[in-house]
Motif scaffolding. Structure first.
Motif, PDB file in Angstrom:
ATOM      1  N   THR A  75      19.342 132.305  63.465  1.00  0.00           N
ATOM      2  CA  THR A  75      20.412 133.276  63.264  1.00  0.00           C
ATOM      3  C   THR A  75      21.269 132.879  62.053  1.00  0.00           C
ATOM      4  N   GLY A  76      21.512 133.852  61.185  1.00  0.00           N
ATOM      5  CA  GLY A  76      22.396 133.639  60.048  1.00  0.00           C
ATOM      6  C   GLY A  76      21.739 133.068  58.808  1.00  0.00           C
ATOM      7  N   GLU A  77      20.446 132.696  58.881  1.00  0.00           N
ATOM      8  CA  GLU A  77      19.793 132.119  57.712  1.00  0.00           C
ATOM      9  C   GLU A  77      19.459 133.184  56.666  1.00  0.00           C
ATOM     10  N   THR A  78      19.324 132.730  55.420  1.00  0.00           N
ATOM     11  CA  THR A  78      18.840 133.582  54.331  1.00  0.00           C
ATOM     12  C   THR A  78      17.379 133.239  54.103  1.00  0.00           C
ATOM     13  N   VAL A  79      16.520 134.254  54.228  1.00  0.00           N
ATOM     14  CA  VAL A  79      15.071 134.069  54.168  1.00  0.00           C
ATOM     15  C   VAL A  79      14.514 134.886  53.008  1.00  0.00           C
ATOM     16  N   VAL A  80      13.624 134.274  52.222  1.00  0.00           N
ATOM     17  CA  VAL A  80      12.926 134.980  51.153  1.00  0.00           C
ATOM     18  C   VAL A  80      11.446 134.997  51.476  1.00  0.00           C
ATOM     19  N   ASP A  81      10.842 136.186  51.382  1.00  0.00           N
ATOM     20  CA  ASP A  81       9.406 136.354  51.640  1.00  0.00           C
ATOM     21  C   ASP A  81       8.698 136.607  50.316  1.00  0.00           C
ATOM     22  N   LEU A  82       7.821 135.686  49.931  1.00  0.00           N
ATOM     23  CA  LEU A  82       7.074 135.814  48.677  1.00  0.00           C
ATOM     24  C   LEU A  82       5.853 136.699  48.881  1.00  0.00           C
ATOM     25  N   GLY A  83       5.772 137.793  48.116  1.00  0.00           N
ATOM     26  CA  GLY A  83       4.666 138.735  48.281  1.00  0.00           C
ATOM     27  C   GLY A  83       4.820 139.488  49.583  1.00  0.00           C
ATOM     28  N   SER A  84       5.958 140.137  49.744  1.00  0.00           N
ATOM     29  CA  SER A  84       6.352 140.722  51.030  1.00  0.00           C
ATOM     30  C   SER A  84       5.599 141.982  51.410  1.00  0.00           C
ATOM     31  N   GLY A  85       4.864 142.576  50.467  1.00  0.00           N
ATOM     32  CA  GLY A  85       4.078 143.760  50.800  1.00  0.00           C
ATOM     33  C   GLY A  85       4.932 144.864  51.387  1.00  0.00           C
ATOM     34  N   ALA A  86       4.451 145.479  52.467  1.00  0.00           N
ATOM     35  CA  ALA A  86       5.180 146.575  53.113  1.00  0.00           C
ATOM     36  C   ALA A  86       6.267 146.080  54.051  1.00  0.00           C
ATOM     37  N   GLY A  87       6.506 144.760  54.081  1.00  0.00           N
ATOM     38  CA  GLY A  87       7.689 144.235  54.756  1.00  0.00           C
ATOM     39  C   GLY A  87       7.520 143.692  56.154  1.00  0.00           C
ATOM     40  N   PHE A  88       6.304 143.617  56.666  1.00  0.00           N
ATOM     41  CA  PHE A  88       6.103 143.204  58.060  1.00  0.00           C
ATOM     42  C   PHE A  88       6.823 141.899  58.394  1.00  0.00           C
ATOM     43  N   ASP A  89       6.553 140.827  57.629  1.00  0.00           N
ATOM     44  CA  ASP A  89       7.185 139.545  57.936  1.00  0.00           C
ATOM     45  C   ASP A  89       8.692 139.590  57.722  1.00  0.00           C
ATOM     46  N   CYS A  90       9.154 140.418  56.804  1.00  0.00           N
ATOM     47  CA  CYS A  90      10.599 140.582  56.598  1.00  0.00           C
ATOM     48  C   CYS A  90      11.260 141.184  57.835  1.00  0.00           C
ATOM     49  N   PHE A  91      10.599 142.163  58.428  1.00  0.00           N
ATOM     50  CA  PHE A  91      11.175 142.812  59.605  1.00  0.00           C
ATOM     51  C   PHE A  91      11.144 141.885  60.815  1.00  0.00           C
ATOM     52  N   VAL A  92      10.098 141.085  60.928  1.00  0.00           N
ATOM     53  CA  VAL A  92      10.054 140.087  61.998  1.00  0.00           C
ATOM     54  C   VAL A  92      11.187 139.077  61.792  1.00  0.00           C
ATOM     55  N   ALA A  93      11.354 138.613  60.541  1.00  0.00           N
ATOM     56  CA  ALA A  93      12.414 137.649  60.230  1.00  0.00           C
ATOM     57  C   ALA A  93      13.798 138.241  60.464  1.00  0.00           C
ATOM     58  N   ALA A  94      13.969 139.521  60.127  1.00  0.00           N
ATOM     59  CA  ALA A  94      15.282 140.163  60.261  1.00  0.00           C
ATOM     60  C   ALA A  94      15.768 140.156  61.702  1.00  0.00           C
ATOM     61  N   LYS A  95      14.858 140.344  62.635  1.00  0.00           N
ATOM     62  CA  LYS A  95      15.242 140.316  64.052  1.00  0.00           C
ATOM     63  C   LYS A  95      15.669 138.916  64.465  1.00  0.00           C
ATOM     64  N   LYS A  96      15.109 137.907  63.818  1.00  0.00           N
ATOM     65  CA  LYS A  96      15.436 136.533  64.162  1.00  0.00           C
ATOM     66  C   LYS A  96      16.765 136.097  63.543  1.00  0.00           C
ATOM     67  N   VAL A  97      17.026 136.480  62.290  1.00  0.00           N
ATOM     68  CA  VAL A  97      18.275 136.048  61.636  1.00  0.00           C
ATOM     69  C   VAL A  97      19.464 136.892  62.066  1.00  0.00           C
ATOM     70  N   GLY A  98      19.196 138.099  62.578  1.00  0.00           N
ATOM     71  CA  GLY A  98      20.264 138.969  63.035  1.00  0.00           C
ATOM     72  C   GLY A  98      21.084 139.549  61.903  1.00  0.00           C
ATOM     73  N   PRO A  99      22.099 140.346  62.242  1.00  0.00           N
ATOM     74  CA  PRO A  99      22.923 140.989  61.206  1.00  0.00           C
ATOM     75  C   PRO A  99      23.728 139.996  60.377  1.00  0.00           C
ATOM     76  N   GLU A 100      23.901 138.759  60.886  1.00  0.00           N
ATOM     77  CA  GLU A 100      24.635 137.741  60.124  1.00  0.00           C
ATOM     78  C   GLU A 100      23.770 137.116  59.036  1.00  0.00           C
ATOM     79  N   GLY A 101      22.445 137.279  59.145  1.00  0.00           N
ATOM     80  CA  GLY A 101      21.525 136.694  58.175  1.00  0.00           C
ATOM     81  C   GLY A 101      21.155 137.659  57.077  1.00  0.00           C
ATOM     82  N   ARG A 102      20.196 137.227  56.273  1.00  0.00           N
ATOM     83  CA  ARG A 102      19.762 138.036  55.133  1.00  0.00           C
ATOM     84  C   ARG A 102      18.283 137.759  54.903  1.00  0.00           C
ATOM     85  N   VAL A 103      17.521 138.820  54.628  1.00  0.00           N
ATOM     86  CA  VAL A 103      16.093 138.678  54.342  1.00  0.00           C
ATOM     87  C   VAL A 103      15.785 139.452  53.066  1.00  0.00           C
ATOM     88  N   ILE A 104      15.148 138.784  52.109  1.00  0.00           N
ATOM     89  CA  ILE A 104      14.813 139.427  50.835  1.00  0.00           C
ATOM     90  C   ILE A 104      13.318 139.303  50.598  1.00  0.00           C
TER      91      ILE A 104
END
Length: 201
Positions: A75-104
């Motif tokens: 929760t709250g971490e900033t995560v960067v996904d290299l070669g994120s494609g259509a965003g699958f791993d970003c959306f999985v990560a977003a649920k884990k970091v929550g609204p306090e976190g950030r996923v790019i």
């Protein structure tokens, strides 16, 4: 890649873009790799991690394993996904970091970026954003992110040393690199390295 390689990096990038444009626009097409919910299950993602996602978020997924199996992002971490494609791993990560976190998500394919951003908007995930770029030239300041993830993408970079230099540049001290990829146990012959068709096939 060796100093004397004849591989045209720009031509390789264009061919990779063309391949993943197809995956974005026709995810049910025939590829030499699996896509969608079937491969997400095979890669070891929990059903609850992808079952609630809309089809647009999952159908173009073409990963090789599960980078979250190495460590759950927090929760709250900033995560960067290299070669994120259509965003699958970003959306999985977003649920884990929550609204306090950030996923790019970083990707070089316009069709993937458009699809990913549209899905993020549909799901109202304000903590997720997507940027166009190359994984060898990340658009971040030094020591800016907590976690870098990647799934089946670093193998497509002809300049892996630059990719890893960039990863370590943008990670905060004590940050995490969590990636899943394809690797050779023996060096590839130079003729194979220089054959662009083999990179995407």
């Amino acid at each position: 890649m060796t100093k004397n390689s004849s591989l045209d990096i720009n031509e390789l990038r264009e061919q990779v873009k063309d391949k993943y444009k197809e995956v974005a626009t026709t995810p049910d097409g025939e590829f030499h790799f699996h896509t969608g919910r079937v491969v997400a299950a095979r890669c070891g993602y929990k059903e609850e991690e992808y079952d609630s996602l809309p089809d647009n978020a999952v159908e173009s997924f073409a990963g090789v394993a599960n980078p979250f199996a190495l460590r759950d992002v927090q929760t709250g971490e900033t995560v960067v996904d290299l070669g994120s494609g259509a965003g699958f791993d970003c959306f999985v990560a977003a649920k884990k970091v929550g609204p306090e976190g950030r996923v790019i998500g970083i990707d070089m394919t316009d069709e993937m970026l458009d699809k990913a951003q549209a899905t993020a908007n549909e799901m109202e995930m304000d903590q997720v954003e997507f940027k166009k770029g190359f994984i060898e030239e990340l658009p971040f300041k030094d020591s800016e992110v907590d976690v870098v993830i990647s799934n089946g993408v670093i193998n497509l970079s002809p300049e892996k040393h630059k990719t890893f230099e960039e990863i370590y540049r943008v990670l905060k001290p004590g940050g995490y690199l969590q990636f899943a990829d394809i690797a050779n146990s023996k060096p590839a012959p130079q003729a194979a390295v220089d054959d662009i068709d083999l990179w995407t096939a």
